[in-house]
Design a protein around this motif. Structure first.
Motif, PDB file in Angstrom:
ATOM      1  N   MET A 172      46.344   9.999 -15.198  1.00  0.00           N
ATOM      2  CA  MET A 172      46.163  11.135 -16.218  1.00  0.00           C
ATOM      3  C   MET A 172      47.468  11.658 -16.688  1.00  0.00           C
ATOM      4  N   ILE A 173      48.017  11.399 -17.796  1.00  0.00           N
ATOM      5  CA  ILE A 173      49.245  11.879 -18.247  1.00  0.00           C
ATOM      6  C   ILE A 173      48.986  13.090 -19.039  1.00  0.00           C
TER       7      ILE A 173
ATOM      8  N   GLY B  79      43.597  18.552 -18.973  1.00  0.00           N
ATOM      9  CA  GLY B  79      43.868  17.526 -18.136  1.00  0.00           C
ATOM     10  C   GLY B  79      43.637  17.863 -16.644  1.00  0.00           C
ATOM     11  N   GLY B  80      44.284  19.215 -16.440  1.00  0.00           N
ATOM     12  CA  GLY B  80      44.006  19.451 -14.938  1.00  0.00           C
ATOM     13  C   GLY B  80      42.416  19.538 -14.496  1.00  0.00           C
ATOM     14  N   ALA B  81      41.750  20.008 -15.336  1.00  0.00           N
ATOM     15  CA  ALA B  81      40.223  20.250 -15.204  1.00  0.00           C
ATOM     16  C   ALA B  81      39.710  18.959 -14.995  1.00  0.00           C
TER      17      ALA B  81
ATOM     18  N   VAL C 283      44.420   4.366 -18.395  1.00  0.00           N
ATOM     19  CA  VAL C 283      45.260   5.461 -18.856  1.00  0.00           C
ATOM     20  C   VAL C 283      44.661   6.593 -19.645  1.00  0.00           C
ATOM     21  N   CYS C 284      44.644   7.589 -19.059  1.00  0.00           N
ATOM     22  CA  CYS C 284      44.114   8.854 -19.846  1.00  0.00           C
ATOM     23  C   CYS C 284      45.126   9.785 -20.271  1.00  0.00           C
TER      24      CYS C 284
ATOM     25  N   GLN D 232      45.443  -6.449 -22.399  1.00  0.00           N
ATOM     26  CA  GLN D 232      44.500  -7.177 -21.657  1.00  0.00           C
ATOM     27  C   GLN D 232      44.037  -6.805 -20.526  1.00  0.00           C
ATOM     28  N   LYS D 233      44.434  -5.672 -19.714  1.00  0.00           N
ATOM     29  CA  LYS D 233      44.281  -5.512 -18.475  1.00  0.00           C
ATOM     30  C   LYS D 233      43.810  -3.791 -18.201  1.00  0.00           C
ATOM     31  N   GLN D 234      44.091  -2.944 -19.481  1.00  0.00           N
ATOM     32  CA  GLN D 234      43.993  -1.705 -19.358  1.00  0.00           C
ATOM     33  C   GLN D 234      43.108  -1.115 -20.351  1.00  0.00           C
ATOM     34  N   ILE D 235      42.522   0.218 -20.109  1.00  0.00           N
ATOM     35  CA  ILE D 235      41.784   0.810 -21.050  1.00  0.00           C
ATOM     36  C   ILE D 235      42.592   2.007 -21.232  1.00  0.00           C
ATOM     37  N   LEU D 236      42.539   2.684 -22.545  1.00  0.00           N
ATOM     38  CA  LEU D 236      43.235   3.752 -23.152  1.00  0.00           C
ATOM     39  C   LEU D 236      42.127   4.980 -23.493  1.00  0.00           C
ATOM     40  N   ILE D 237      42.275   5.882 -22.877  1.00  0.00           N
ATOM     41  CA  ILE D 237      41.414   7.268 -23.084  1.00  0.00           C
ATOM     42  C   ILE D 237      42.406   8.050 -23.740  1.00  0.00           C
TER      43      ILE D 237
END
Length: 259
Positions: A6-7, A13-15, A65-66, A88-93
């Motif tokens: 969580m970036i 983001g904290g919630a 990665v959010c 190829q290996k990650q998902i971005l939210i």
């Protein structure tokens, strides 16, 4: 076990991190929080979450990665981590109101499978209403991300065109609901209850209304008919609220949020 980063761990983001901690998809040590505030990272470190002030460190070791920052910071955050993202290996939210997928793909030409996501702060209590827009994601990736957010409330898969409406109805909408609680509580004080008692009465009443509608499937107006009698107190109170523009004010507020 999957790992999620969580970036940005401000209010939203904290919630979300609080919800992830309470859920069962991730162990605490498989959640990484990246935030420039030492106070924020210290808070989550005490809960056994991995923490860093370096966005790249957080992003490079995660399966998901959010990014949850203010809309005007999304570009700088994404360009700052694009060198370590693995499409190829990650998902971005991306959790940020009003940031279109076209812009994100412009900032990240080699973008991982992308999801635009709008939860609300009740996600901390596993009670969010979340809107999810898959962008060039597979069915299995969509099911995975939806399953994660379903554990933290309810999730609707929608299209990008309806995301602004979803934002005002559910993300802004939780503030509108709280404003009603405040107003009704103040009315309760005028009726003679102590402030804390009035608030508790109103909150339990709202909870009961929601659970009744969920259990029965009734339209709200049909449920209202169950508690109104000719010439009774309920209909008199409802009509006074309508004379003051209650329904119109709610609709105008929602439409203003979209604008």
């Amino acid at each position: 076990m999957m790992k999620i980063a969580m970036i940005g761990a401000g209010a939203m983001g904290g919630a979300t991190v609080e919800g992830l901690i309470k859920g069962e998809h991730f162990k605490n040590e498989d959640i990484t929080v990246a935030d420039p505030s030492q106070q924020v990272v210290d808070k989550f470190a005490r809960q056994g979450v991995s923490v860093t002030t370096d966005n790249q460190v957080a992003a490079q070791n995660a399966d998901i990665v959010c990014v949850c920052v203010k809309p005007w910071l999304v570009e700088s955050v994404l360009t700052g981590i694009k060198g370590v993202l693995n499409p190829q290996k990650q998902i971005l939210i991306v959790i940020a109101a009003g940031v279109p997928s076209a812009k994100i793909k412009e900032w990240l030409p080699d973008c991982p499978p992308l999801f635009l996501c709008i939860p609300n702060i009740a996600i901390a209590q596993l009670a969010s209403m979340t809107f999810l827009v898959p962008c060039a994601a597979t069915q299995s990736q969509t099911e995975l991300v939806k399953d994660i957010f379903d554990e933290m409330g309810q999730t609707i898969i929608t299209d990008e065109q309806h995301l602004a409406a979803g934002t005002t109805l559910a993300s802004c909408g939780i503030a509108y609901a709280m404003r009603y609680i405040r107003a009704a509580s103040e009315g309760g004080v005028e009726l003679g209850f102590k402030a804390d008692d009035a608030k508790q009465i109103v909150m339990q009443t709202m909870k009961g209304a929601v659970e009744l509608l969920q259990a029965s499937g009734l339209h709200p107006e049909a449920a209202i008919d169950l508690v109104t009698t000719p010439g009774g107190l309920t209909i008199k109170g409802l009509n006074e609220m309508e004379h003051a523009g209650f329904t119109s004010a709610v609709i105008r507020g929602l439409k203003a949020g979209v604008k």
